[in-house]
Design an enzyme around this catalytic site. Structure first.
Site, PDB file in Angstrom:
ATOM      1  N   GLY A 124       0.828  -1.193   0.000  1.00 25.83           N
ATOM      2  CA  GLY A 124       0.000   0.000   0.000  1.00 25.83           C
ATOM      3  C   GLY A 124       0.860   1.240   0.000  1.00 25.83           C
ATOM      4  O   GLY A 124       2.082   1.173   0.147  1.00 25.83           O
ATOM      5  N   GLU A 125       0.209   2.332  -0.182  1.00 22.63           N
ATOM      6  CA  GLU A 125       0.936   3.599  -0.175  1.00 22.63           C
ATOM      7  C   GLU A 125      -0.007   4.684   0.297  1.00 22.63           C
ATOM      8  O   GLU A 125      -1.162   4.728  -0.096  1.00 22.63           O
ATOM      9  CB  GLU A 125       1.437   3.909  -1.584  1.00 22.63           C
TER      10      GLU A 125
ATOM     11  N   LYS B  93       7.590  -0.165   6.103  1.00 22.32           N
ATOM     12  CA  LYS B  93       7.088   1.151   5.686  1.00 22.32           C
ATOM     13  C   LYS B  93       8.276   2.072   5.440  1.00 22.32           C
ATOM     14  O   LYS B  93       9.142   2.238   6.302  1.00 22.32           O
ATOM     15  CB  LYS B  93       6.189   1.733   6.777  1.00 22.32           C
TER      16      LYS B  93
ATOM     17  N   ASP C 270      -6.339   9.115  13.273  1.00 25.84           N
ATOM     18  CA  ASP C 270      -6.621   8.842  11.855  1.00 25.84           C
ATOM     19  C   ASP C 270      -7.206   7.443  11.693  1.00 25.84           C
ATOM     20  O   ASP C 270      -6.752   6.665  10.856  1.00 25.84           O
ATOM     21  CB  ASP C 270      -5.335   8.996  11.032  1.00 25.84           C
TER      22      ASP C 270
END
Ligand SMILES: Nc1ncnc2c1ncn2[C@@H]1O[C@H](COP(=O)(O)OP(=O)(O)OP(=O)(O)O)[C@@H](O)[C@H]1O
Length: 534
Positions: A258-259, A280, A376
């Site tokens: 993912g990004e 990451k 978040d």
């Protein structure tokens, strides 16, 4: 505004419909549990795979062509976090084929799942709003005021444009005049190196100089925090493997997972022992230093079953990248799972949704107990492990909780709490987009409770002005929600910010705990003063 649910249907409402055989998994959706048997002993499955093991009250309530995730909930092992181990909450993502006589919609497949790159399809509104911070640590502040010695340019000397340009301190000079002394500029990598150093423990700590452009020795250990800081949550977890040194040289990149705004995440293999990790990569020139430091500090000092585990971090030789080694969550993110489910027309059953909410809430409660707020929470930051356990990730905008008040506006718009828009004051995770109702509510119905394809301003208006979404039955479609679920959504989506109970209320709710036991608020590590301000 009301939301027409795509909830579980009552199979018993449909005479002649044979019992379901819950045999599949998310595998064919790209989020398989590669080998549930391998982990079954470690984590007893929460999802049953057949009616023979399901009590009548646990019978999945759905009919027709909509495959539903559902689960009988095993008896709760009530363990107060304040004094015992956390409940090992999670879910086993088995899914049913309810197409009697048809081939299963989902089949168990061998091999790793392949949900990748989900975040690249996010709308701008879904993307994280990052605070545009640069330097805020005490050392930086001192340096900025000129009380410290010369620093180096950003990137540890690799790129000096910012210091030369004076964009950090306004000391830039036009040509012509005698060249002034170079401005006093802090080394922006200093705090990152310090954070990396802190990630070691005792004698295993790597000094900042060791980390300067060199692979860092930064794995956490079970015993890295002071005794007073160790909660039963960490004490009960299986021991971490011995610390390892990581570097690009020993890792093979397998795929991109993912990004996001914070960086790219890759699945990597440690060539030395074949262990798989998620790595990451944060580009230090693109991400605010404070954000990197914060993420490193948080992820390296947390150890909880519902928080993604960090195994170390290192800096690239040029200091332009920080790489965080994490446990690899095979199930991918809830965002990716949700997309796959939508593609095949599946929905999440109530009990599964309750389990997801419970995992999120337990993770948040743990963070709150450490005076940390995530800020978040959204499906792409909620991961599912191989054995179906919910794991929170991405602490890039997380912050420290000071007197239960959060003053910054950060997070991801579409998941922000009403209270953020409605009030300048918000309690923990109110301003952190902690809204399990947005996460779980969206997942229950497999769509956002509010329109998400409109301009930012309209999203804010809609969220702050419209009535909270409600779950309503649709008997014609065979959709019947339980009273508990309706009440959970109602309580979790107050229109009035002052009634936003936050995780303390939500986790106490029958729906979040799967109606299978009580959770002591104090046991969640939530100070009463915090609880009041949620
Ligand atoms: N440990 C992990 N195991 C498997 N996949 C992961 C892991 N960590 C992250 N991912 C995948 O990578 C994606 C991006 O990760 P993360 O949220 O940490 O990055 P980010 O750049 O901070 O994103 P954002 O823009 O949402 O803040 C996640 O949504 C998830 O799909």
């Amino acid at each position: 505004m009301s939301v027409r649910p795509m909830g579980p249907r009552s199979r018993s409402d449909r005479p002649g419909v044979p019992p379901l055989s819950l045999t599949g998994s998310l595998s064919s959706m790209g989020a398989p549990i590669p080998d549930p048997l391998a982990t079954a002993q470690q984590h007893p499955p929460i999802f049953s795979t057949g009616h023979s093991s399901v009590s009548p009250s646990d019978t999945p309530r759905f009919v027709g062509p909509i495959p539903t995730l559902n689960t009988p909930i095993p008896p709760l092992r009530p363990v107060p976090i304040g004094g015992g181990a956390p409940r090992h909450v999670g879910l086993k993502l088995n899914i049913s084929s309810n197409m009697a006589g048809n081939a299963p919609l989902f089949q168990q497949v061998a091999g790793p799942p392949h949900i990748e790159d989900a975040s690249t399809t996010m709308s701008p509104e879904e993307r994280t709003i990052r605070p545009h911070e640069t330097y805020a640590s005490p050392s930086q502040a001192r340096a900025r005021s000129g009380s410290e010695g010369l620093g180096t340019s950003e990137g540890g000397g690799a790129g000096g444009s910012r210091s030369a340009g004076g964009d950090m301190n306004g000391n830039g000079h036009a040509g012509g005049a005698p060249a002034p002394s170079p401005p006093l500029v802090p080394d922006p990598m200093e705090d990152i190196r310090a954070a990396l150093s802190k990630m070691g423990t005792g004698s295993q700590n790597a000094s900042a100089s060791q980390l300067d452009g060199r692979p860092a020795v930064t794995p956490p250990t079970n015993d890295r925090s002071p005794a007073s800081d160790r909660t039963s949550s960490s004490a009960s977890l299986p021991p971490l493997p011995p610390p390892k040194e990581f570097s690009d040289d020993v890792l093979e990149e397998l795929s991109r997972l993912g990004e996001g705004a914070g960086g790219a995440v890759h699945k990597v293999r440690d060539k030395r022992d074949d262990k798989i990790y998620a790595r990451k990569t944060i580009t230090t020139r693109e991400v605010a230093m404070r954000q990197v430091v914060r993420e490193l500090n948080i992820i390296s000092t947390t150890q909880h079953v519902n928080i993604v585990q960090c195994f170390g971090a290192y800096m690239s030789p040029s200091s332009s990248e920080v790489k965080i080694m994490m446990e690899y969550c095979d199930g991918g993110s809830l965002e990716a799972i949700g997309k796959k489910m939508k593609e095949v027309g599946a929905v999440v059953g109530e009990r599964t949704a309750g389990r997801i909410a419970e995992g999120v809430l337990q993770g948040l409660a743990y963070l709150h107990s450490k005076k940390t707020i995530h800020r978040d929470i959204k499906p792409s930051n909620i991961l599912v492990s191989r054995d179906g356990v919910i794991k929170l990730c991405d602490f890039g905008v997380s912050g420290e909780l000071v007197e239960s008040i959060v003053g910054t506006f950060t997070g991801t718009l579409i998941y922000m709490a009403v209270s953020i828009f409605a009030s300048s004051y918000a309690g923990p995770e109110s301003n952190s987009s902690f809204k399990p109702e947005r996460v779980s509510g969206g997942k229950y119905t497999n769509r956002f409770p509010f329109p998400s394809d409109v301009p930012t301003f309209e999203v804010i208006l809609t969220i702050s002005k419209s009535e909270p979404p409600k779950l309503e039955d649709d008997p014609d479609a065979g959709i019947m929600w339980s009273d508990e679920m309706k009440d959970f959504i109602k309580q979790a989506t107050p229109s009035d910010a002052s009634r936003d109970a936050g995780p303390s209320m939500d986790i106490d709710h029958d729906e979040a705990r799967g109606a299978h036991g009580s959770v002591d608020k104090a046991g969640l590590g939530l100070a009463s003063s915090e609880t009041q301000t949620f």
